[in-house]
Design a protein around this motif. Structure first.
Motif, PDB file in Angstrom:
ATOM      1  N   VAL A  86       0.761  -1.283   0.146  1.00 49.29           N
ATOM      2  CA  VAL A  86      -0.086  -0.141   0.003  1.00 49.29           C
ATOM      3  C   VAL A  86       0.902   1.277   0.031  1.00 49.29           C
ATOM      4  O   VAL A  86       0.719   2.064  -0.879  1.00 49.29           O
ATOM      5  N   ARG A  87       2.027   1.165   0.748  1.00 52.39           N
ATOM      6  CA  ARG A  87       2.788   2.350   0.768  1.00 52.39           C
ATOM      7  C   ARG A  87       3.288   2.492  -0.586  1.00 52.39           C
ATOM      8  O   ARG A  87       3.495   3.852  -1.165  1.00 52.39           O
ATOM      9  N   ASP A  88       3.721   1.361  -1.236  1.00 50.91           N
ATOM     10  CA  ASP A  88       4.473   1.754  -2.554  1.00 50.91           C
ATOM     11  C   ASP A  88       3.435   2.306  -3.515  1.00 50.91           C
ATOM     12  O   ASP A  88       3.760   3.065  -4.531  1.00 50.91           O
ATOM     13  N   CYS A  89       2.332   1.706  -3.435  1.00 48.96           N
ATOM     14  CA  CYS A  89       1.187   2.342  -4.414  1.00 48.96           C
ATOM     15  C   CYS A  89       0.810   3.628  -4.166  1.00 48.96           C
ATOM     16  O   CYS A  89       0.707   4.397  -5.242  1.00 48.96           O
ATOM     17  N   VAL A  90       0.808   3.881  -2.724  1.00 55.52           N
ATOM     18  CA  VAL A  90       0.243   5.620  -2.607  1.00 55.52           C
ATOM     19  C   VAL A  90       1.385   6.354  -3.004  1.00 55.52           C
ATOM     20  O   VAL A  90       1.443   7.423  -3.873  1.00 55.52           O
ATOM     21  N   ALA A  91       2.803   5.855  -2.782  1.00 50.12           N
ATOM     22  CA  ALA A  91       3.919   6.932  -3.141  1.00 50.12           C
ATOM     23  C   ALA A  91       3.960   6.710  -4.742  1.00 50.12           C
ATOM     24  O   ALA A  91       4.170   7.941  -5.437  1.00 50.12           O
ATOM     25  N   TRP A  92       3.853   5.669  -5.556  1.00 49.92           N
ATOM     26  CA  TRP A  92       3.660   5.765  -7.026  1.00 49.92           C
ATOM     27  C   TRP A  92       2.601   6.725  -7.643  1.00 49.92           C
ATOM     28  O   TRP A  92       2.861   7.548  -8.602  1.00 49.92           O
ATOM     29  N   THR A  93       1.544   6.767  -6.993  1.00 46.98           N
ATOM     30  CA  THR A  93       0.427   7.747  -7.729  1.00 46.98           C
ATOM     31  C   THR A  93       0.616   9.059  -7.373  1.00 46.98           C
ATOM     32  O   THR A  93       0.163   9.684  -8.166  1.00 46.98           O
ATOM     33  N   THR A  94       1.551   9.347  -6.630  1.00 41.92           N
ATOM     34  CA  THR A  94       1.639  10.883  -6.493  1.00 41.92           C
ATOM     35  C   THR A  94       2.848  11.452  -7.495  1.00 41.92           C
ATOM     36  O   THR A  94       2.946  12.638  -7.611  1.00 41.92           O
ATOM     37  N   GLU A  95       3.203  10.537  -8.271  1.00 37.58           N
ATOM     38  CA  GLU A  95       4.190  10.986  -9.568  1.00 37.58           C
ATOM     39  C   GLU A  95       3.635  11.765 -10.302  1.00 37.58           C
ATOM     40  O   GLU A  95       4.233  12.575 -10.911  1.00 37.58           O
ATOM     41  N   TYR A  96       2.258  11.122 -10.677  1.00 46.51           N
ATOM     42  CA  TYR A  96       1.373  12.118 -11.705  1.00 46.51           C
ATOM     43  C   TYR A  96       0.485  12.703 -11.073  1.00 46.51           C
ATOM     44  O   TYR A  96      -0.519  12.337 -10.898  1.00 46.51           O
ATOM     45  N   ARG A  97       0.484  14.149 -10.711  1.00 42.80           N
ATOM     46  CA  ARG A  97      -0.434  14.827  -9.861  1.00 42.80           C
ATOM     47  C   ARG A  97      -1.891  14.504 -10.678  1.00 42.80           C
ATOM     48  O   ARG A  97      -1.987  14.783 -11.870  1.00 42.80           O
ATOM     49  N   THR A 100      -4.889   9.994  -9.439  1.00 39.09           N
ATOM     50  CA  THR A 100      -5.765   9.142  -8.450  1.00 39.09           C
ATOM     51  C   THR A 100      -7.263   9.522  -8.814  1.00 39.09           C
ATOM     52  O   THR A 100      -7.870   8.358  -8.810  1.00 39.09           O
ATOM     53  N   VAL A 101      -7.553  10.519  -9.264  1.00 36.45           N
ATOM     54  CA  VAL A 101      -9.151  10.930  -9.525  1.00 36.45           C
ATOM     55  C   VAL A 101      -9.357   9.982 -10.866  1.00 36.45           C
ATOM     56  O   VAL A 101     -10.608   9.424 -10.900  1.00 36.45           O
ATOM     57  N   LEU A 102      -8.533   9.773 -11.900  1.00 30.97           N
ATOM     58  CA  LEU A 102      -8.558   9.076 -13.062  1.00 30.97           C
ATOM     59  C   LEU A 102      -8.888   7.640 -12.736  1.00 30.97           C
ATOM     60  O   LEU A 102      -9.743   6.922 -13.097  1.00 30.97           O
ATOM     61  N   MET A 103      -7.865   7.291 -11.765  1.00 33.63           N
ATOM     62  CA  MET A 103      -7.938   5.807 -11.525  1.00 33.63           C
ATOM     63  C   MET A 103      -9.201   5.241 -10.500  1.00 33.63           C
ATOM     64  O   MET A 103      -9.812   4.374 -10.883  1.00 33.63           O
ATOM     65  N   ALA A 104      -9.905   6.346  -9.819  1.00 32.40           N
ATOM     66  CA  ALA A 104     -10.914   5.967  -9.071  1.00 32.40           C
ATOM     67  C   ALA A 104     -12.181   6.048 -10.028  1.00 32.40           C
ATOM     68  O   ALA A 104     -12.984   5.108  -9.737  1.00 32.40           O
ATOM     69  N   ALA A 105     -12.177   7.071 -10.833  1.00 33.64           N
ATOM     70  CA  ALA A 105     -13.379   6.836 -11.866  1.00 33.64           C
ATOM     71  C   ALA A 105     -13.095   5.535 -12.749  1.00 33.64           C
ATOM     72  O   ALA A 105     -14.040   4.833 -13.088  1.00 33.64           O
ATOM     73  N   ALA A 106     -11.807   5.094 -13.192  1.00 31.46           N
ATOM     74  CA  ALA A 106     -11.510   4.122 -14.345  1.00 31.46           C
ATOM     75  C   ALA A 106     -11.945   2.630 -13.513  1.00 31.46           C
ATOM     76  O   ALA A 106     -12.228   1.853 -14.301  1.00 31.46           O
ATOM     77  N   ILE A 107     -11.791   2.613 -12.299  1.00 23.81           N
ATOM     78  CA  ILE A 107     -12.148   1.479 -11.779  1.00 23.81           C
ATOM     79  C   ILE A 107     -13.867   0.859 -11.914  1.00 23.81           C
ATOM     80  O   ILE A 107     -14.013  -0.328 -12.152  1.00 23.81           O
TER      81      ILE A 107
END
Length: 194
Positions: A86-97, A100-107
């Motif tokens: 979970v730490r790795d995933c959260v850190a990775w998502t901040t790479e592209y500001r 997260t919003v797109l991923m939440a919609a895409a799921i």
């Protein structure tokens, strides 16, 4: 795909990555094309939508995070594997500001170019969560959807300049709410290590 077409696609992704990282997911497709030294039509021929471009940028990272889940599963306790991943995933998502919003919609949108990758990522997290639940170290009233949502919330908080300084603290709070210890000790394991 022809060699020259693949080379053009790779060039567009190489240019788009830093631009999206710098300016966020709402950067103009025209700006990306301009920086790549091509016309907008060329960019759109390779990536007809912003989501298609982002899927191209993020595809390898999604694969890496899925592989990382498997590696953690075999190398760490169930509790530590889940927390580290979970730490790795959260850190990775901040790479592209803003991703997260797109991923939440895409799921939730099977038509999204990011849907398949997000579903694969959610499944990897669900597998780690189920393992921790079976070991008695994670709440049993959570599922993969809940974990994906919690990761999105943590990533969103880390993406906000005003909240970024609190990101580690918020991560620890959420992790403490998700992970339980059979011996009642909430201060050991992955939460302290991360």
């Amino acid at each position: 795909m022809r060699v020259d077409a693949q080379r053009n696609r790779d060039h567009l992704l190489a240019v788009a990555g830093p631009v999206v990282a710098e300016r966020g997911i709402d950067v103009s497709m025209r700006d990306i094309a301009r920086r790549a030294g091509v016309g907008l039509a060329t960019l759109l021929r390779h990536f007809p939508t912003r989501e298609a471009l982002l899927e191209g940028l993020l595809h390898a990272s999604f694969g890496d995070l899925t592989t990382r889940a498997s590696e953690l599963e075999t190398a760490h306790t169930a509790e530590d594997a889940l927390a580290f991943w979970v730490r790795d995933c959260v850190a990775w998502t901040t790479e592209y500001r803003g991703v997260t919003v797109l991923m939440a919609a895409a799921i939730e949108d099977p038509e999204s170019a990011l849907h398949a990758s997000c579903v694969t990522l959610r499944a990897a997290g669900a597998r780690l969560l189920a393992r921790a639940q079976a070991a008695g170290t994670a709440r049993d009233d959570l599922d993969g959807d809940d974990l994906f949502a919690l990761m999105a919330m943590l990533a969103w908080a880390g993406d906000q300049p005003a909240l970024a300084p609190r990101a580690d603290h918020l991560f620890d709070l959420v992790t403490s709410a998700v992970l339980t210890r059979a011996d009642g000790d909430r201060g050991t394991g992955a939460r302290r290590a991360i």
